[in-house]
Design a protein around this motif. Structure first.
Motif, mmCIF file in Angstrom:
data_model
loop_
_atom_site.group_PDB
_atom_site.id
_atom_site.type_symbol
_atom_site.label_atom_id
_atom_site.label_comp_id
_atom_site.label_asym_id
_atom_site.label_seq_id
_atom_site.Cartn_x
_atom_site.Cartn_y
_atom_site.Cartn_z
ATOM 1 N N ALA A 1 0.828 -1.199 0.000
ATOM 2 C CA ALA A 1 0.000 0.000 0.000
ATOM 3 C C ALA A 1 0.863 1.249 0.000
ATOM 4 O O ALA A 1 1.950 1.274 0.577
ATOM 5 C CB ALA A 1 -0.912 -0.002 1.218
ATOM 6 N N SER A 2 0.368 2.276 -0.631
ATOM 7 C CA SER A 2 1.042 3.568 -0.625
ATOM 8 C C SER A 2 -0.016 4.658 -0.603
ATOM 9 O O SER A 2 -1.185 4.420 -0.869
ATOM 10 C CB SER A 2 1.936 3.717 -1.849
ATOM 11 N N GLY A 3 0.392 5.850 -0.257
ATOM 12 C CA GLY A 3 -0.562 6.949 -0.199
ATOM 13 C C GLY A 3 -0.941 7.261 1.239
ATOM 14 O O GLY A 3 -0.085 7.570 2.055
ATOM 15 N N ARG A 4 -2.209 7.106 1.575
ATOM 16 C CA ARG A 4 -2.679 7.436 2.911
ATOM 17 C C ARG A 4 -2.084 6.485 3.947
ATOM 18 O O ARG A 4 -1.584 5.438 3.625
ATOM 19 C CB ARG A 4 -4.202 7.368 2.968
ATOM 20 N N THR A 5 -2.170 6.857 5.213
ATOM 21 C CA THR A 5 -1.607 6.059 6.292
ATOM 22 C C THR A 5 -2.138 4.637 6.249
ATOM 23 O O THR A 5 -3.336 4.416 6.298
ATOM 24 C CB THR A 5 -1.935 6.677 7.665
ATOM 25 N N PHE A 6 -1.242 3.696 6.166
ATOM 26 C CA PHE A 6 -1.613 2.297 6.037
ATOM 27 C C PHE A 6 -2.155 1.718 7.324
ATOM 28 O O PHE A 6 -3.130 1.002 7.340
ATOM 29 C CB PHE A 6 -0.377 1.516 5.582
ATOM 30 N N SER A 7 -1.519 2.044 8.414
ATOM 31 C CA SER A 7 -1.800 1.336 9.661
ATOM 32 C C SER A 7 -3.169 1.655 10.227
ATOM 33 O O SER A 7 -3.638 0.956 11.104
ATOM 34 C CB SER A 7 -0.725 1.653 10.700
ATOM 35 N N SER A 8 -3.841 2.708 9.741
ATOM 36 C CA SER A 8 -5.118 3.079 10.332
ATOM 37 C C SER A 8 -6.292 2.396 9.676
ATOM 38 O O SER A 8 -7.430 2.626 10.058
ATOM 39 C CB SER A 8 -5.298 4.591 10.241
ATOM 40 N N SER B 1 -2.175 -11.726 7.430
ATOM 41 C CA SER B 1 -1.324 -11.017 8.383
ATOM 42 C C SER B 1 -0.926 -9.680 7.766
ATOM 43 O O SER B 1 -1.138 -9.448 6.575
ATOM 44 C CB SER B 1 -0.081 -11.833 8.730
ATOM 45 N N ARG B 2 -0.353 -8.823 8.575
ATOM 46 C CA ARG B 2 0.046 -7.511 8.059
ATOM 47 C C ARG B 2 1.301 -7.041 8.773
ATOM 48 O O ARG B 2 1.544 -7.391 9.941
ATOM 49 C CB ARG B 2 -1.080 -6.489 8.199
ATOM 50 N N ASP B 3 2.063 -6.228 8.072
ATOM 51 C CA ASP B 3 3.256 -5.594 8.619
ATOM 52 C C ASP B 3 3.117 -4.109 8.349
ATOM 53 O O ASP B 3 3.369 -3.642 7.233
ATOM 54 C CB ASP B 3 4.512 -6.168 7.956
ATOM 55 N N ASN B 4 2.675 -3.375 9.352
ATOM 56 C CA ASN B 4 2.430 -1.951 9.155
ATOM 57 C C ASN B 4 3.718 -1.190 8.851
ATOM 58 O O ASN B 4 3.693 -0.185 8.142
ATOM 59 C CB ASN B 4 1.747 -1.367 10.392
ATOM 60 N N ALA B 5 4.820 -1.645 9.356
ATOM 61 C CA ALA B 5 6.090 -0.973 9.081
ATOM 62 C C ALA B 5 6.463 -1.060 7.601
ATOM 63 O O ALA B 5 7.124 -0.181 7.068
ATOM 64 C CB ALA B 5 7.198 -1.576 9.934
ATOM 65 N N LYS B 6 6.003 -2.135 6.952
ATOM 66 C CA LYS B 6 6.280 -2.315 5.525
ATOM 67 C C LYS B 6 5.080 -1.955 4.657
ATOM 68 O O LYS B 6 5.120 -2.132 3.433
ATOM 69 C CB LYS B 6 6.687 -3.763 5.254
#
Length: 122
Positions: free
Chosen positions: A23-30, A70-75
């Motif tokens: 993902a790119s653009g807006r904040t991913f982790s939210s 699963s997800r990796d918010n840092a990536k």
């Protein structure tokens, strides 16, 4: 937000694949993230969804025990580990985002990525 799914391919029944969605653009982790699929001649269906913190996860009955989201918010990346694949898992897989997993489960995604084709041979 822009989403790009990749990792699809051809695999024999019983095999495994790991899909990724960057993902790119807006904040991913939210945002909650989800995986969907659409087989030829069928409607798009939700496969799995995960909340921004990873504490709320949904799986379709057809993939429970075989797929893991699963997800990796840092990536800024969400994954779908697919094991024990079956021919009926053949579809184009899409990732999507929404403010909650419940919206994803209701097919109310806010952004969609381009799909990646998964083909499972018997």
């Amino acid at each position: 937000v822009q989403l790009q799914a990749y990792g699809g391919g051809l695999v024999q029944a019983g095999g495994s694949l790991r899909l990724s969605c960057a993902a790119s653009g807006r904040t991913f982790s939210s945002s909650a993230k989800g995986w969907f699929r659409q087989a030829p001649g069928a409607e798009r269906e939700v496969v799995a969804a995960i909340s921004w913190g990873g504490d709320n996860i949904y799986y379709a009955d057809s993939v429970k025990g075989r797929f893991t989201i699963s997800r990796d918010n840092a990536k800024n990346t969400v994954y779908l580990q697919m094991n024990s694949l079956k021919p009926e898992d053949t579809a184009v897989y899409y990732c999507a985002t929404a403010v909650s997993t419940s919206r994803l489960v209701r097919m109310a995604a806010e952004s969609w990525g381009q799909g990646t084709l998964v083909t499972v041979s018997s």
